[in-house]
Each structure stands twice: as structure tokens, then as C-alpha cells.
Design a protein around this motif. Structure first.
Motif, PDB file in Angstrom:
ATOM      1  N   ARG A 190       8.817 -28.660 -28.687  1.00  0.00           N
ATOM      2  CA  ARG A 190       8.714 -27.337 -29.305  1.00  0.00           C
ATOM      3  C   ARG A 190       7.600 -27.328 -30.338  1.00  0.00           C
ATOM      4  O   ARG A 190       7.441 -28.283 -31.091  1.00  0.00           O
ATOM      5  N   ASN A 191       6.844 -26.237 -30.335  1.00  0.00           N
ATOM      6  CA  ASN A 191       5.941 -25.991 -31.451  1.00  0.00           C
ATOM      7  C   ASN A 191       6.241 -24.592 -31.998  1.00  0.00           C
ATOM      8  O   ASN A 191       7.296 -24.033 -31.721  1.00  0.00           O
ATOM      9  N   GLU A 192       5.308 -24.013 -32.737  1.00  0.00           N
ATOM     10  CA  GLU A 192       5.594 -22.735 -33.394  1.00  0.00           C
ATOM     11  C   GLU A 192       5.805 -21.592 -32.408  1.00  0.00           C
ATOM     12  O   GLU A 192       6.452 -20.590 -32.729  1.00  0.00           O
ATOM     13  N   THR A 193       5.262 -21.707 -31.188  1.00  0.00           N
ATOM     14  CA  THR A 193       5.261 -20.553 -30.285  1.00  0.00           C
ATOM     15  C   THR A 193       5.907 -20.796 -28.925  1.00  0.00           C
ATOM     16  O   THR A 193       6.104 -19.843 -28.174  1.00  0.00           O
ATOM     17  N   GLU A 194       6.209 -22.044 -28.577  1.00  0.00           N
ATOM     18  CA  GLU A 194       6.670 -22.280 -27.212  1.00  0.00           C
ATOM     19  C   GLU A 194       7.521 -23.539 -27.114  1.00  0.00           C
ATOM     20  O   GLU A 194       7.592 -24.349 -28.047  1.00  0.00           O
ATOM     21  N   GLU A 195       8.160 -23.661 -25.948  1.00  0.00           N
ATOM     22  CA  GLU A 195       8.958 -24.850 -25.639  1.00  0.00           C
ATOM     23  C   GLU A 195       8.563 -25.342 -24.249  1.00  0.00           C
ATOM     24  O   GLU A 195       8.343 -24.542 -23.342  1.00  0.00           O
ATOM     25  N   SER A 236       4.016 -17.639 -17.750  1.00  0.00           N
ATOM     26  CA  SER A 236       4.278 -18.340 -19.000  1.00  0.00           C
ATOM     27  C   SER A 236       3.750 -19.770 -18.954  1.00  0.00           C
ATOM     28  O   SER A 236       3.146 -20.257 -19.921  1.00  0.00           O
ATOM     29  N   THR A 239      -0.036 -19.794 -19.187  1.00  0.00           N
ATOM     30  CA  THR A 239      -0.442 -19.583 -20.576  1.00  0.00           C
ATOM     31  C   THR A 239      -0.325 -20.872 -21.384  1.00  0.00           C
ATOM     32  O   THR A 239      -1.201 -21.196 -22.207  1.00  0.00           O
ATOM     33  N   LYS A 240       0.730 -21.623 -21.138  1.00  0.00           N
ATOM     34  CA  LYS A 240       0.900 -22.898 -21.847  1.00  0.00           C
ATOM     35  C   LYS A 240      -0.234 -23.857 -21.517  1.00  0.00           C
ATOM     36  O   LYS A 240      -0.718 -24.594 -22.380  1.00  0.00           O
ATOM     37  N   THR A 243      -3.492 -22.887 -23.388  1.00  0.00           N
ATOM     38  CA  THR A 243      -3.505 -23.040 -24.847  1.00  0.00           C
ATOM     39  C   THR A 243      -3.407 -24.493 -25.289  1.00  0.00           C
ATOM     40  O   THR A 243      -3.034 -24.759 -26.435  1.00  0.00           O
TER      41      THR A 243
END
Length: 308
Positions: A190-195, A236, A239-240, A243
């Protein structure tokens, strides 16, 4: 006089005091507050007092420091598991390299606490057995891999959505950790925006199709649901990939229910970019897990995805 049992792997006899100390250590940990010692379980045909039982009676703790799990304990662990009581075994790292122990623990769907894990922060962390095997990078034979996979397949759809997802993620971590070039470096990242369910690192140079200088990571998402993986799930994951600052170009999406046509078309829309989502359904995963050469089977799946 203290009862002892030989423990060749530790180089000295193990006594009741060692078991008690290990039990106290687990129960005193931040993750062990729910354990209650000196509690007897009624297993119907047998009664058993393991090292501890959870406050709600749904889990048991058995501390295994010997060279071999005694027959009486094996029998009671199986009975307890059959009654829906989740076994957690606190054991030494060396025990995970014993095929007979792995087969027993997979058969009862046990969690483990690896008391001497070489990563100190993990030593008192309860984990699914297969997740621990992946974390510690325990190699297994193709025969044991197939046996483990069959045991997990038999209950892959059992339990709550969370339990089903956790079971599939642990199976995938175990499977990918057996591939020569790959290492599981993150689970449930996990980070600030995704898992991300799993992050694999390519840690050995080879001619496999996933090799590319400066691109060390592969992302893995697991779906153990009744419905097929859909277009938003693929979007999704794409997008991961986009980024990750160029550190990942391949993602693997495992969906036991398969994929919608929109999901497959969405992946194709990005085929001109240097990213790829390899889709694995139930049949493909089962074929990979049962293959004599799992590395080659996984490479075939990724190659076909790259060439779409």
C-alpha cells in the motif's frame, strides 16, 4: 524433572521450559493478546489442551519446536481443523524445509509463526503457511508443489470473500516464489493512493521475456470472485503500471472466474505502449501449478500477452 525431546535441528534437547517460553513470547506480543493459555478444547471424540486458544475459541496455538510433530498432536490438529478451528503453529524456520511438515500444515490450512525468521520484524507475525514459504524463499520439488496446489484448490472457494482472497494471494505468492528469476518483495503493498496484492522483483539475469534492464518489478493482482474481472479492473492495473516511474512494464491479473470481453479489449487498447497485462484464469493457473517446468509455463503466458 523436566521432560525433554530431542531437537537435532537446534543442536540441543528441547524442554518443556523452552515450549513455555515460546508460548509466553507469542502471547505477550502485540499480535498475541487474544490467546488464552491453559484452555482445553472439546473436540468431540478427544479433548486437548494446546498451548493456547483464542478468546472466541475459533483458533488454537500449538508450539512445535521438536524435530517431528508427535502423532497425538497431528491427530488433534486435523480434528480441530475439521471442526473449523484455525490452527496456528509457532515453529522454527528449519521446519518449513521439511516436506512432511509442509504437507501436514497445508492439509489443515494452518497459519504459522516463524519464531526465528531471519527478518526480526516478522518473527511473531501470524501468516498463512504459503505466504511464509514465499517470504522465506523455501524451494519445493515439483511433486510437493503439485500436492500443495491440489490441497489449496480443494478449498479455494470456501469461506468469506476475505478468506477466499487471502487464500488465492498466498497461493500466488508461493507459486511465483518458486520461479527461478522472481522474488516476492511485497504482499498487500500500500502507498498513499493504491494497493497491490503482490510485487515481484526480477532478481536474476536470464533470457526470460520479462527481463529488461532497469525494469525490476512485476505487479500481480488476484481476484477470487464469482464475477469475471471487468474493464475497470484492467484499467486500474494499467494505471498502476503507468505510475511506477518505468520500474514495471508487466502486470499479471489472475481471475479465477475469467475475464469479460471488455476487459480483454481494454488491455489491447494499450498494446502500443511498453506495458502489458497478462491475464490468467483458473484453467491457466491450474496448468501452471501442475507443470513440470513452471518457469517455462509462466513465460509462455507472458509471451503470448506481449505478442497480442
Amino acid at each position: 524433572m523436566e521432560e525433554i525431546v530431542d531437537e537435532p535441528s537446534q543442536g540441543r534437547p528441547i524442554g518443556i521450559g523452552d515450549v513455555s517460553a515460546a508460548t509466553d513470547r507469542v502471547c505477550a506480543s502485540a499480535r498475541g493478546k487474544h490467546w488464552v493459555q491453559d484452555t482445553e478444547l472439546d473436540l468431540g471424540s478427544k479433548r486437548w489442551k494446546p498451548n493456547a486458544v483464542s478468546q472466541d475459541g475459533t483458533q488454537l496455538l500449538y508450539v512445535f519446536l521438536q524435530d517431528e510433530i508427535p502423532r497425538f498432536a497431528r491427530d488433534r490438529l486435523r480434528i480441530a481443523a475439521g471442526k473449523g478451528i484455525v490452527p496456528t503453529l509457532a515453529l522454527h524456520l528449519a521446519s518449513l524445509f521439511k516436506p512432511e511438515v509442509v504437507e501436514l500444515l497445508v492439509g489443515i490450512d494452518a497459519d504459522v509463526i516463524v519464531l526465528d525468521d531471519y527478518v526480526a520484524a516478522r518473527q511473531l507475525e501470524p501468516r498463512a503457511l504459503l505466504a511464509a514459504l514465499a517470504d522465506i524463499e523455501v524451494p519445493v520439488s515439483p511433486e510437493l508443489r503439485r500436492s500443495v496446489a491440489k490441497a489449496v484448490w480443494d478449498r479455494i472457494s470456501d469461506g468469506t470473500s476475505q478468506q477466499k482472497g487471502r487464500r488465492l494471494e498466498a497461493l500466488l505468492a508461493f507459486a511465483f516464489a518458486q520461479v527461478s528469476d522472481l522474488k516476492v518483495v511485497e504482499r498487500n503493498y500500500r502507498n498513499e493512493t493504491e494497493e497491490i496484492d503482490l510485487v515481484l522483483q526480477i532478481d536474476n539475469f536470464s533470457s526470460r521475456v520479462w527481463q529488461k534492464s532497469g525494469v525490476p518489478f512485476i505487479l500481480v493482482e488476484a481476484k477470487n470472485r464469482v464475477d469475471k474481472a471487468s474493464q475497470p479492473m484492467v484499467s486500474s492495473l494499467i494505471t498502476k503500471l503507468q505510475t511506477k516511474r518505468g520500474t514495471a512494464r508487466i502486470a499479471i491479473l489472475v481471475s479465477l472466474a475469467g475475464f469479460t470481453e471488455d476487459a480483454r479489449m481494454q488491455e489491447l487498447r494499450f498494446s502500443t505502449q511498453e506495458i502489458c497485462v497478462a491475464m490468467i484464469d483458473r484453467d491457466q493457473l491450474e496448468k501452471m501449478l501442475s507443470a513440470d517446468d513452471m518457469d517455462a509455463e509462466l513465460e509462455s503466458v507472458v509471451r503470448h500477452a506481449l505478442l497480442r
